[in-house]
Scaffold this motif. Sequence first.
Motif, PDB file in Angstrom:
ATOM      1  N   LEU A 138       4.108  -1.162   3.464  1.00 52.57           N
ATOM      2  CA  LEU A 138       3.441   0.123   3.310  1.00 52.57           C
ATOM      3  C   LEU A 138       4.496   1.202   3.136  1.00 52.57           C
ATOM      4  O   LEU A 138       5.477   1.250   3.891  1.00 52.57           O
ATOM      5  N   VAL A 139       4.307   2.035   2.123  1.00 50.48           N
ATOM      6  CA  VAL A 139       5.185   3.178   1.887  1.00 50.48           C
ATOM      7  C   VAL A 139       4.361   4.426   2.148  1.00 50.48           C
ATOM      8  O   VAL A 139       3.360   4.673   1.477  1.00 50.48           O
ATOM      9  N   MET A 140       4.761   5.197   3.138  1.00 50.96           N
ATOM     10  CA  MET A 140       3.996   6.357   3.583  1.00 50.96           C
ATOM     11  C   MET A 140       4.814   7.613   3.313  1.00 50.96           C
ATOM     12  O   MET A 140       5.921   7.758   3.837  1.00 50.96           O
ATOM     13  N   THR A 141       4.302   8.501   2.468  1.00 56.79           N
ATOM     14  CA  THR A 141       5.032   9.739   2.214  1.00 56.79           C
ATOM     15  C   THR A 141       4.977  10.631   3.448  1.00 56.79           C
ATOM     16  O   THR A 141       4.020  10.603   4.219  1.00 56.79           O
ATOM     17  N   ALA A 142       6.028  11.439   3.606  1.00 60.13           N
ATOM     18  CA  ALA A 142       6.160  12.242   4.821  1.00 60.13           C
ATOM     19  C   ALA A 142       5.151  13.368   4.923  1.00 60.13           C
ATOM     20  O   ALA A 142       5.041  13.998   5.974  1.00 60.13           O
ATOM     21  N   SER A 143       4.385  13.616   3.869  1.00 64.83           N
ATOM     22  CA  SER A 143       3.307  14.611   3.976  1.00 64.83           C
ATOM     23  C   SER A 143       2.300  14.204   5.048  1.00 64.83           C
ATOM     24  O   SER A 143       1.608  15.050   5.616  1.00 64.83           O
ATOM     25  N   VAL A 173      -3.259   4.993  -1.953  1.00 67.85           N
ATOM     26  CA  VAL A 173      -4.252   5.649  -1.102  1.00 67.85           C
ATOM     27  C   VAL A 173      -3.989   7.146  -1.120  1.00 67.85           C
ATOM     28  O   VAL A 173      -2.846   7.589  -0.939  1.00 67.85           O
ATOM     29  N   GLU A 174      -5.040   7.923  -1.317  1.00 70.77           N
ATOM     30  CA  GLU A 174      -4.911   9.385  -1.372  1.00 70.77           C
ATOM     31  C   GLU A 174      -6.101  10.047  -0.681  1.00 70.77           C
ATOM     32  O   GLU A 174      -7.209   9.501  -0.667  1.00 70.77           O
ATOM     33  N   LEU A 175      -5.866  11.232  -0.104  1.00 72.47           N
ATOM     34  CA  LEU A 175      -6.982  12.011   0.448  1.00 72.47           C
ATOM     35  C   LEU A 175      -7.938  12.441  -0.655  1.00 72.47           C
ATOM     36  O   LEU A 175      -9.151  12.493  -0.468  1.00 72.47           O
ATOM     37  N   ASP A 176      -7.368  12.755  -1.826  1.00 74.40           N
ATOM     38  CA  ASP A 176      -8.161  13.157  -2.994  1.00 74.40           C
ATOM     39  C   ASP A 176      -7.824  12.189  -4.122  1.00 74.40           C
ATOM     40  O   ASP A 176      -6.987  12.486  -4.981  1.00 74.40           O
ATOM     41  N   PRO A 177      -8.427  11.002  -4.118  1.00 76.54           N
ATOM     42  CA  PRO A 177      -8.001   9.939  -5.042  1.00 76.54           C
ATOM     43  C   PRO A 177      -8.364  10.195  -6.494  1.00 76.54           C
ATOM     44  O   PRO A 177      -9.397  10.781  -6.808  1.00 76.54           O
ATOM     45  N   ARG A 178      -7.482   9.728  -7.363  1.00 79.04           N
ATOM     46  CA  ARG A 178      -7.758   9.697  -8.790  1.00 79.04           C
ATOM     47  C   ARG A 178      -8.362   8.340  -9.136  1.00 79.04           C
ATOM     48  O   ARG A 178      -8.497   7.464  -8.282  1.00 79.04           O
ATOM     49  N   ALA A 179      -8.703   8.172 -10.415  1.00 80.69           N
ATOM     50  CA  ALA A 179      -9.254   6.896 -10.861  1.00 80.69           C
ATOM     51  C   ALA A 179      -8.260   5.773 -10.559  1.00 80.69           C
ATOM     52  O   ALA A 179      -7.064   5.892 -10.834  1.00 80.69           O
ATOM     53  N   GLY A 180      -8.748   4.696  -9.977  1.00 82.94           N
ATOM     54  CA  GLY A 180      -7.903   3.556  -9.659  1.00 82.94           C
ATOM     55  C   GLY A 180      -7.257   3.633  -8.287  1.00 82.94           C
ATOM     56  O   GLY A 180      -6.618   2.657  -7.848  1.00 82.94           O
ATOM     57  N   VAL A 237       0.861  -1.184   0.000  1.00 84.16           N
ATOM     58  CA  VAL A 237       0.000   0.000   0.000  1.00 84.16           C
ATOM     59  C   VAL A 237       0.895   1.230   0.000  1.00 84.16           C
ATOM     60  O   VAL A 237       1.839   1.330   0.790  1.00 84.16           O
ATOM     61  N   ILE A 238       0.608   2.160  -0.901  1.00 82.51           N
ATOM     62  CA  ILE A 238       1.344   3.414  -1.011  1.00 82.51           C
ATOM     63  C   ILE A 238       0.425   4.544  -0.552  1.00 82.51           C
ATOM     64  O   ILE A 238      -0.664   4.717  -1.099  1.00 82.51           O
ATOM     65  N   VAL A 239       0.843   5.297   0.442  1.00 85.18           N
ATOM     66  CA  VAL A 239       0.047   6.425   0.920  1.00 85.18           C
ATOM     67  C   VAL A 239       0.672   7.709   0.390  1.00 85.18           C
ATOM     68  O   VAL A 239       1.728   8.144   0.856  1.00 85.18           O
ATOM     69  N   GLY A 240       0.030   8.297  -0.610  1.00 87.13           N
ATOM     70  CA  GLY A 240       0.564   9.500  -1.253  1.00 87.13           C
ATOM     71  C   GLY A 240       1.268   9.151  -2.548  1.00 87.13           C
ATOM     72  O   GLY A 240       2.254   8.424  -2.546  1.00 87.13           O
ATOM     73  N   ARG A 241       0.739   9.654  -3.651  1.00 84.91           N
ATOM     74  CA  ARG A 241       1.341   9.336  -4.958  1.00 84.91           C
ATOM     75  C   ARG A 241       2.654  10.094  -5.151  1.00 84.91           C
ATOM     76  O   ARG A 241       2.893  11.128  -4.541  1.00 84.91           O
ATOM     77  N   PHE A 242       3.502   9.544  -6.016  1.00 81.15           N
ATOM     78  CA  PHE A 242       4.755  10.191  -6.369  1.00 81.15           C
ATOM     79  C   PHE A 242       5.137   9.763  -7.783  1.00 81.15           C
ATOM     80  O   PHE A 242       4.653   8.735  -8.288  1.00 81.15           O
ATOM     81  N   PRO A 243       5.998  10.536  -8.465  1.00 82.65           N
ATOM     82  CA  PRO A 243       6.370  10.209  -9.846  1.00 82.65           C
ATOM     83  C   PRO A 243       7.040   8.839  -9.954  1.00 82.65           C
ATOM     84  O   PRO A 243       7.833   8.460  -9.090  1.00 82.65           O
ATOM     85  N   GLY A 244       6.697   8.096 -11.000  1.00 81.97           N
ATOM     86  CA  GLY A 244       7.313   6.805 -11.249  1.00 81.97           C
ATOM     87  C   GLY A 244       6.791   5.684 -10.374  1.00 81.97           C
ATOM     88  O   GLY A 244       7.366   4.602 -10.345  1.00 81.97           O
ATOM     89  N   LEU A 245       5.694   5.926  -9.691  1.00 87.29           N
ATOM     90  CA  LEU A 245       5.165   4.944  -8.743  1.00 87.29           C
ATOM     91  C   LEU A 245       4.852   3.610  -9.419  1.00 87.29           C
ATOM     92  O   LEU A 245       5.201   2.545  -8.901  1.00 87.29           O
ATOM     93  N   ASP A 246       4.203   3.641 -10.577  1.00 82.27           N
ATOM     94  CA  ASP A 246       3.794   2.404 -11.240  1.00 82.27           C
ATOM     95  C   ASP A 246       4.988   1.552 -11.653  1.00 82.27           C
ATOM     96  O   ASP A 246       4.908   0.320 -11.646  1.00 82.27           O
ATOM     97  N   ALA A 247       6.096   2.191 -11.988  1.00 81.42           N
ATOM     98  CA  ALA A 247       7.281   1.437 -12.373  1.00 81.42           C
ATOM     99  C   ALA A 247       7.980   0.831 -11.168  1.00 81.42           C
ATOM    100  O   ALA A 247       8.503  -0.288 -11.232  1.00 81.42           O
ATOM    101  N   LYS A 248       7.982   1.540 -10.055  1.00 77.12           N
ATOM    102  CA  LYS A 248       8.666   1.059  -8.852  1.00 77.12           C
ATOM    103  C   LYS A 248       7.848   0.030  -8.095  1.00 77.12           C
ATOM    104  O   LYS A 248       8.392  -0.921  -7.515  1.00 77.12           O
ATOM    105  N   PHE A 249       6.526   0.212  -8.063  1.00 77.96           N
ATOM    106  CA  PHE A 249       5.649  -0.674  -7.293  1.00 77.96           C
ATOM    107  C   PHE A 249       4.445  -1.095  -8.142  1.00 77.96           C
ATOM    108  O   PHE A 249       3.301  -0.731  -7.832  1.00 77.96           O
ATOM    109  N   PRO A 250       4.671  -1.850  -9.209  1.00 77.07           N
ATOM    110  CA  PRO A 250       3.543  -2.253 -10.062  1.00 77.07           C
ATOM    111  C   PRO A 250       2.552  -3.121  -9.290  1.00 77.07           C
ATOM    112  O   PRO A 250       2.931  -4.050  -8.569  1.00 77.07           O
ATOM    113  N   GLY A 251       1.270  -2.784  -9.437  1.00 80.79           N
ATOM    114  CA  GLY A 251       0.225  -3.554  -8.780  1.00 80.79           C
ATOM    115  C   GLY A 251      -0.092  -3.138  -7.362  1.00 80.79           C
ATOM    116  O   GLY A 251      -1.012  -3.684  -6.742  1.00 80.79           O
ATOM    117  N   ALA A 252       0.640  -2.158  -6.811  1.00 77.04           N
ATOM    118  CA  ALA A 252       0.389  -1.718  -5.443  1.00 77.04           C
ATOM    119  C   ALA A 252      -0.895  -0.901  -5.360  1.00 77.04           C
ATOM    120  O   ALA A 252      -1.342  -0.314  -6.344  1.00 77.04           O
TER     121      ALA A 252
END
Length: 246
Positions: free
Chosen positions: A162-167, A138-145, A120-135
């Motif tokens: 779980l990868v949690m961004t420091a925000s 989770v976002e406060l303001d989620p996009r599609a998917g 589970v990734i909390v907070g999107r970041f660039p290149g996420l799909d390449a680093k963690f495919p299939g993860a």
Amino acid sequence: MRQSLLAPAIAGMDDGAVAERIVVGFNWTAVQCGASVGLAWSPRGMAGAHTTPQTGSYAGRPLADLARLCLTDNPYERSIGLAAANAFWNRPAPSLQEGDGLTPWARDPEALREELAGTVIVGRFPGLDAKFPGATVVELDPRAGEVAYADAGPRFATARALVMTASTLVNGTAEAILAAVSPEARVSVVGPSVPLCPGLLTGPVRRLAGFVVTEPQAAFTAVMEGAGAKALKRFGRPVTLTAPQA
């Protein structure tokens, strides 16, 4: 009061170090103490974030005093407090390794597939799909998917990693997220806002991935001018601190 998970970082600080300059920029907040600059995500537009009667007089106070602002309910003050903590902790040290912490734990192909499916990734970041495919993201303001934070409790409870961004340390969600994950989960807290304090490696938190500023004047100026994370990378290096039992 909140963010008691940061208590070890606050308790371990030297009261003698003083904040010389503070700026709350468009994207980042910076606190400078000598050759050290601590960064934290600025809560621009966040609910509950507001300046205070003390605004304009935070500089000149001990870093340890400012770090206690991490415990307030005001994201604006939490950002200043977190940057102050990082000005103390995020300095070169032999225990730090190069890297941004954005790598899975498993190396065996089958174990890696299982881990990624349960990440589970909390907070999107660039290149996420390449680093963690299939993860799961989770976002406060989620996009599609993506999964809304309000609906993510079951995902947190079953996460293998779980990868949690420091925000999350600024917006006040970090403590609830950590309370929801299994003790067996491997949690990484990542981003320039992360205090590289060994005392934070407790419970499910196995890895801290933060940022050490190597060009303090240039970094401080960049924050004043509204630099984003990509621009700041030129003035420091991403480093990790990993728990021995990880």
